[in-house]
Design a protein around this motif. Structure first.
Motif, PDB file in Angstrom:
ATOM      1  N   SER A 203       9.610  14.653 -17.648  1.00  0.00           N
ATOM      2  CA  SER A 203       9.428  13.225 -18.013  1.00  0.00           C
ATOM      3  C   SER A 203       8.261  12.616 -17.143  1.00  0.00           C
ATOM      4  CB  SER A 203      10.691  12.509 -17.852  1.00  0.00           C
ATOM      5  OG  SER A 203      11.206  12.807 -16.622  1.00  0.00           O
ATOM      6  N   TYR A 204       7.429  11.990 -17.720  1.00  0.00           N
ATOM      7  CA  TYR A 204       6.192  11.382 -17.053  1.00  0.00           C
ATOM      8  C   TYR A 204       6.561  10.273 -16.043  1.00  0.00           C
ATOM      9  CZ  TYR A 204       1.817   8.852 -16.538  1.00  0.00           C
ATOM     10  OH  TYR A 204       0.662   8.168 -15.949  1.00  0.00           O
ATOM     11  N   ARG A 205       5.796  10.053 -15.089  1.00  0.00           N
ATOM     12  CA  ARG A 205       5.900   8.866 -14.084  1.00  0.00           C
ATOM     13  C   ARG A 205       4.579   8.256 -13.882  1.00  0.00           C
ATOM     14  NH1 ARG A 205      10.333  10.313 -15.179  1.00  0.00           N
ATOM     15  NH2 ARG A 205      12.272  10.327 -13.725  1.00  0.00           N
ATOM     16  N   LEU A 206       4.619   7.052 -14.144  1.00  0.00           N
ATOM     17  CA  LEU A 206       3.417   6.402 -13.711  1.00  0.00           C
ATOM     18  C   LEU A 206       2.870   6.556 -12.368  1.00  0.00           C
ATOM     19  CD1 LEU A 206       4.490   2.956 -15.314  1.00  0.00           C
ATOM     20  CD2 LEU A 206       2.807   4.333 -16.377  1.00  0.00           C
ATOM     21  N   PRO A 207       1.669   6.760 -12.349  1.00  0.00           N
ATOM     22  CA  PRO A 207       0.939   7.041 -10.843  1.00  0.00           C
ATOM     23  C   PRO A 207       1.354   5.842 -10.152  1.00  0.00           C
ATOM     24  CG  PRO A 207      -0.644   7.049 -12.564  1.00  0.00           C
ATOM     25  CD  PRO A 207       0.536   6.785 -13.400  1.00  0.00           C
ATOM     26  N   VAL A 208       1.327   6.162  -8.706  1.00  0.00           N
ATOM     27  CA  VAL A 208       1.854   5.294  -7.722  1.00  0.00           C
ATOM     28  C   VAL A 208       0.599   4.128  -7.679  1.00  0.00           C
ATOM     29  CG1 VAL A 208       1.914   4.784  -5.247  1.00  0.00           C
ATOM     30  CG2 VAL A 208       3.127   6.610  -6.394  1.00  0.00           C
ATOM     31  N   ASP A 209      -0.552   4.261  -7.948  1.00  0.00           N
ATOM     32  CA  ASP A 209      -1.519   3.409  -7.807  1.00  0.00           C
ATOM     33  C   ASP A 209      -1.217   2.412  -9.282  1.00  0.00           C
ATOM     34  OD1 ASP A 209      -2.652   4.801  -9.665  1.00  0.00           O
ATOM     35  OD2 ASP A 209      -4.716   5.282  -8.696  1.00  0.00           O
ATOM     36  N   THR A 210      -0.835   2.788 -10.033  1.00  0.00           N
ATOM     37  CA  THR A 210      -0.569   1.806 -11.348  1.00  0.00           C
ATOM     38  C   THR A 210       0.525   0.961 -11.054  1.00  0.00           C
ATOM     39  OG1 THR A 210      -1.168   3.600 -12.624  1.00  0.00           O
ATOM     40  CG2 THR A 210      -0.063   2.006 -13.762  1.00  0.00           C
TER      41      THR A 210
END
Ligand SMILES: Cc1cc2nc3c(=O)[nH]c(=O)nc-3n(C[C@H](O)[C@H](O)[C@H](O)COP(=O)(O)O)c2cc1C
Length: 215
Positions: A203-210
């Protein structure tokens, strides 16, 4: 603790966090003993809570009869309920102020605060709780119970079990099915727990910088 021990400890903890995935199919023949579920819950209750009021309450659903009662409420989530060793229903107690004296007295006994501070705190907190609207109580309880739910899932993982947090169930009737007063206990989520019979899906996680801003 030397550097290596510290690093191992850190890696072990990160592994538990990263390896937790929602598992929706378990070995139906594997039964987690009550003592182990109690241990997991006891560890999880180290979670922080607003004013340390610990508003979480659990119903452990692990008999075939109780599962039968629950199944009609869970719709498309039936497989993880059916095959799990247990389903932990997490509720928030809106009347948790009932436990104020015991919590603060025991904290004082443990050396966490003086008798004087304890009495002052009780005097402050009790009226503040009494004045809260139902909405305010619900908000506090939701945050605290979210924290414990996460701890339950991570503790379960450390014990070699897997879980699935479930929000897809009939909220209105859950408490009544298991004999809890509807006005007082609000359902937070169900957590299925058991020995995994499949591996977790990516499952994908949005990148921290987003999701982060440094200001
Ligand atoms: C509050 C909450 C409710 C959820 N409800 C369901 C649900 O009803 N059914 C389900 O299969 N998964 C449910 N999930 C699991 C999420 O789908 C899952 O956590 C997300 O897709 C990320 O995957 P992962 O848990 O494997 O990392 C829920 C998760 C949370 C936190």
């Amino acid at each position: 603790m030397d550097f290596n021990q510290e690093n191992e400890r850190k890696q072990a903890f990160i592994e538990i966090i990263r390896e937790r995935k929602s598992i929706r199919n378990y070995d139906p023949n594997f039964k987690i003993p009550h003592s182990e579920i109690e241990e997991i819950l006891e560890i999880a209750t180290s979670a922080p809570s607003s004013a340390n009021m610990q508003p979480w309450r659990f119903v452990v659903i692990d008999t075939p009869e109780s599962k039968e009662k629950l199944l009609p409420s869970v719709g498309f989530n039936s497989k993880q309920v059916d095959t799990s060793s247990a389903v932990i229903a997490v509720f928030g107690d809106l009347e948790n102020v009932e436990y104020l004296d015991i919590i603060y007295s025991k904290t004082s006994e443990l050396g966490g605060m003086s008798e004087e501070v304890k009495n002052k705190q009780i005097e402050l907190i009790r009226p503040a709780y009494k004045q809260m609207t139902r909405e305010q109580k619900e908000e506090a309880v939701l945050i605290d119970c979210g924290l414990i739910s996460m701890q339950i899932m991570l503790a379960a993982k450390a014990f070699g079990y897997d879980t699935n947090p479930i929000g897809g169930y009939a909220r209105e009737s859950l408490g009544e099915i298991f004999g809890l007063e509807k006005e007082r206990y609000i359902p937070i989520m169900l957590i299925s727990i058991g020995k995994a019979a499949e591996s977790g899906k990516a499952s994908y996680r949005l990148p921290v910088d987003t999701v982060t801003k440094f200001r």
